[in-house]
Design a protein around this motif. Structure first.
Motif, PDB file in Angstrom:
ATOM      1  N   LEU A   5       0.797  -1.239   0.000  1.00 55.94           N
ATOM      2  CA  LEU A   5       0.000   0.000   0.000  1.00 55.94           C
ATOM      3  C   LEU A   5       0.825   1.283   0.000  1.00 55.94           C
ATOM      4  CD1 LEU A   5      -2.891  -0.957   2.507  1.00 55.94           C
ATOM      5  CD2 LEU A   5      -2.864  -1.077  -0.001  1.00 55.94           C
ATOM      6  N   HIS A   6       2.064   1.241  -0.491  1.00 54.98           N
ATOM      7  CA  HIS A   6       2.884   2.470  -0.477  1.00 54.98           C
ATOM      8  C   HIS A   6       3.909   2.389  -1.606  1.00 54.98           C
ATOM      9  CE1 HIS A   6       5.413   5.358   2.338  1.00 54.98           C
ATOM     10  NE2 HIS A   6       5.488   5.722   1.060  1.00 54.98           N
ATOM     11  N   LEU A   7       3.582   3.015  -2.751  1.00 50.72           N
ATOM     12  CA  LEU A   7       4.489   3.009  -3.904  1.00 50.72           C
ATOM     13  C   LEU A   7       4.490   4.378  -4.565  1.00 50.72           C
ATOM     14  CD1 LEU A   7       2.562   0.002  -4.473  1.00 50.72           C
ATOM     15  CD2 LEU A   7       4.841  -0.377  -5.344  1.00 50.72           C
ATOM     16  N   HIS A   8       5.625   4.741  -5.139  1.00 50.15           N
ATOM     17  CA  HIS A   8       5.767   6.045  -5.804  1.00 50.15           C
ATOM     18  C   HIS A   8       6.052   5.882  -7.294  1.00 50.15           C
ATOM     19  CE1 HIS A   8       5.893   8.432  -2.060  1.00 50.15           C
ATOM     20  NE2 HIS A   8       6.450   7.336  -1.546  1.00 50.15           N
ATOM     21  N   SER A   9       5.529   6.832  -8.079  1.00 49.54           N
ATOM     22  CA  SER A   9       5.794   6.862  -9.515  1.00 49.54           C
ATOM     23  C   SER A   9       6.528   8.152  -9.863  1.00 49.54           C
ATOM     24  CB  SER A   9       4.468   6.822 -10.296  1.00 49.54           C
ATOM     25  OG  SER A   9       3.846   8.098 -10.266  1.00 49.54           O
ATOM     26  N   ASP A  35       1.865   8.751  -4.367  1.00 48.02           N
ATOM     27  CA  ASP A  35       2.850   9.794  -4.658  1.00 48.02           C
ATOM     28  C   ASP A  35       2.750  10.938  -3.650  1.00 48.02           C
ATOM     29  OD1 ASP A  35       4.557   9.127  -6.872  1.00 48.02           O
ATOM     30  OD2 ASP A  35       2.724   8.980  -8.071  1.00 48.02           O
ATOM     31  N   HIS A  36       3.846  11.639  -3.491  1.00 45.38           N
ATOM     32  CA  HIS A  36       3.887  12.765  -2.553  1.00 45.38           C
ATOM     33  C   HIS A  36       3.020  13.920  -3.050  1.00 45.38           C
ATOM     34  CE1 HIS A  36       7.344  11.020  -0.415  1.00 45.38           C
ATOM     35  NE2 HIS A  36       7.873  10.753  -1.584  1.00 45.38           N
ATOM     36  N   ASP A  37       1.996  14.259  -2.279  1.00 46.19           N
ATOM     37  CA  ASP A  37       1.225  15.492  -2.473  1.00 46.19           C
ATOM     38  C   ASP A  37       0.582  15.648  -3.852  1.00 46.19           C
ATOM     39  OD1 ASP A  37       2.171  16.339   0.151  1.00 46.19           O
ATOM     40  OD2 ASP A  37       4.089  16.689  -0.834  1.00 46.19           O
ATOM     41  N   MET A  84      -2.196   8.806  -1.426  1.00 41.10           N
ATOM     42  CA  MET A  84      -1.244   9.907  -1.543  1.00 41.10           C
ATOM     43  C   MET A  84      -0.433   9.926  -0.246  1.00 41.10           C
ATOM     44  SD  MET A  84      -2.215  13.928  -2.160  1.00 41.10           S
ATOM     45  CE  MET A  84      -2.969  14.244  -0.576  1.00 41.10           C
ATOM     46  N   GLU A  85       0.813  10.374  -0.329  1.00 39.37           N
ATOM     47  CA  GLU A  85       1.611  10.570   0.891  1.00 39.37           C
ATOM     48  C   GLU A  85       1.700  12.075   1.108  1.00 39.37           C
ATOM     49  OE1 GLU A  85       5.526   8.756   0.805  1.00 39.37           O
ATOM     50  OE2 GLU A  85       5.755   8.922   2.980  1.00 39.37           O
ATOM     51  N   LEU A  86       0.980  12.557   2.108  1.00 37.58           N
ATOM     52  CA  LEU A  86       0.901  13.997   2.356  1.00 37.58           C
ATOM     53  C   LEU A  86       2.076  14.454   3.215  1.00 37.58           C
ATOM     54  CD1 LEU A  86      -0.964  16.583   2.037  1.00 37.58           C
ATOM     55  CD2 LEU A  86      -1.858  15.997   4.306  1.00 37.58           C
ATOM     56  N   SER A  96       6.230  -1.314   1.053  1.00 36.33           N
ATOM     57  CA  SER A  96       7.606  -1.246   0.548  1.00 36.33           C
ATOM     58  C   SER A  96       8.138   0.175   0.424  1.00 36.33           C
ATOM     59  CB  SER A  96       7.676  -1.888  -0.836  1.00 36.33           C
ATOM     60  OG  SER A  96       6.914  -1.127  -1.778  1.00 36.33           O
ATOM     61  N   ASP A  97       7.268   1.160   0.116  1.00 42.31           N
ATOM     62  CA  ASP A  97       7.735   2.514  -0.220  1.00 42.31           C
ATOM     63  C   ASP A  97       8.654   2.453  -1.444  1.00 42.31           C
ATOM     64  OD1 ASP A  97       7.941   5.246  -0.009  1.00 42.31           O
ATOM     65  OD2 ASP A  97       8.886   5.256   1.964  1.00 42.31           O
ATOM     66  N   TYR A  98       8.188   1.711  -2.437  1.00 37.37           N
ATOM     67  CA  TYR A  98       8.940   1.528  -3.687  1.00 37.37           C
ATOM     68  C   TYR A  98       9.129   2.848  -4.424  1.00 37.37           C
ATOM     69  CZ  TYR A  98       9.747  -0.452  -8.417  1.00 37.37           C
ATOM     70  OH  TYR A  98      10.241  -0.782  -9.649  1.00 37.37           O
ATOM     71  N   HIS A  99      10.342   3.129  -4.879  1.00 42.92           N
ATOM     72  CA  HIS A  99      10.647   4.327  -5.677  1.00 42.92           C
ATOM     73  C   HIS A  99      11.319   3.941  -6.996  1.00 42.92           C
ATOM     74  CE1 HIS A  99       9.903   6.594  -1.937  1.00 42.92           C
ATOM     75  NE2 HIS A  99      10.052   7.731  -2.585  1.00 42.92           N
ATOM     76  N   GLY A 100      11.044   2.735  -7.509  1.00 46.12           N
ATOM     77  CA  GLY A 100      11.739   2.291  -8.716  1.00 46.12           C
ATOM     78  C   GLY A 100      13.224   2.169  -8.438  1.00 46.12           C
TER      79      GLY A 100
HETATM   80 FE    FE Z   1       6.991   7.246   0.439  1.00 48.35          FE
END
Ligand code: FE
Ligand code: AMP
Ligand code: ZN
Ligand code: FE
Length: 295
Positions: A21-25, A53-55, A78-80, A259-263
């Protein structure tokens, strides 16, 4: 009391598979476009994922479409960014209304503060290293969120550092000589606005090194409607976890892992930490702002 809502399928009826439940693009500081994140998620054997994604919610539409095409469950998120004095506190917001005017006002303000800050930091750094404001500011797209990782990427291209982590340990460090603080609302304002937008607020990596939240403040957030904690996350420090574990027990809060995946931007691998179906169903039950995409 948890609000009951139609977003949750009746118990045992949905196949959630593995849940992250925590991934970034690349709409924020991940290195893959939302559609490519979904491909990576599928390749990792995950069936249910959130793009956080952040904000910004810019990546939701592309992620939802890719989820439908690949038969996965998509949880909009979203990650605020929020801040308390010098501590940067991240709130994971799930299933809120992306058109809520108060939250939109806040995220627009944060993204414009991000742009100002990253432009100024890049100007300072470019006096000493061969990077340009243009290459950094173009990195996240028009409605995306720029951040220090994008300066890191320019420094990598210039051959100044090997990876993002080295940039964060040196030039981008708060004591690195170029650091500027990011404007963000307080965690209390963040929780209130997420809840008012029909979302579910979970404190991200609450025991990470950079997070410093007195117990009194955490209790205040819970009283304001914070739903839980992301307890399984590689940046959480074991010795800082017990206060969150105890509060989760005391108030029967939701606990997640992700995971907080960031590629390629971080070593974090998809599904290295996971959330249980029961906890996901509790999130769905409490949410009323937007619907998940279920397959
Ligand atoms: Fe994050
Ligand atoms: P900013 O919000 O611009 O201050 O940048 C913080 C973001 O950078 C966070 O979202 C992190 O995911 C990312 N970040 C922080 N530390 C590192 C690191 N050591 N390596 C790669 N990314 C990092
Ligand atoms: Zn990030
Ligand atoms: Fe974070």
């Amino acid at each position: 009391m948890e609000k009951d809502h139609s977003f949750v399928p009746s118990a045992g009826h949905q196949d959630w598979g593995i849940i992250d439940l925590h991934l970034h693009s690349s709409c924020s500081d991940g290195t893959e476009a939302p559609g490519a994140v979904v491909e990576s998620v599928a390749a990792a054997g995950v069936k249910t994922f959130a793009l956080s994604d952040h904000d910004t919610t810019e990546g939701w539409a592309e992620a939802a479409e890719a989820a439908v095409a690949t038969g996965m469950n998509f949880i909009p998120a979203m990650e605020l960014s929020t801040s308390l004095e010098w501590s940067s506190i991240h709130l994971l917001a799930y299933l809120f209304d992306p058109d809520d005017s108060q939250l939109l006002h806040t995220t627009n303000k944060i993204r414009s503060a991000r742009a100002d800050r990253i432009m100024k930091m890049t100007e300072l750094i470019s006096a000493d290293y061969p990077i340009t404001v243009e290459e950094v500011m173009d990195a996240a797209g028009p409605d995306g969120s720029v951040g220090r990782p994008h300066i890191a990427d320019a420094l990598i291209r210039a051959g100044v550092v090997r990876d993002r982590n080295e940039a964060f340990e040196t030039i981008l460090h708060p004591r690195g000589g170029y650091y500027l603080k990011l404007y963000a609302p307080t965690p209390l304002e963040g929780v209130q606005q997420i809840v008012a937008a029909g979302g579910v607020a979970i404190l991200a990596h609450p025991a990470a090194r950079a997070v410093s939240l007195p117990e009194k403040e955490i209790r205040q957030l819970v009283a304001a409607g914070l739903s839980g904690f992301e307890l399984d996350h590689r940046e959480n420090e074991k010795e800082k976890l017990h206060v969150f574990q105890n509060l989760a027990k005391e108030f029967d809060l939701i606990v997640t892992g992700s995971s907080d995946y960031h590629g390629a931007g971080k070593p974090n691998r998809i599904a290295e930490n996971q959330t249980s179906p029961h906890m996901l169903e509790r999130i769905l039950k409490q949410a009323s702002g937007s619907a998940p995409v279920l397959n």
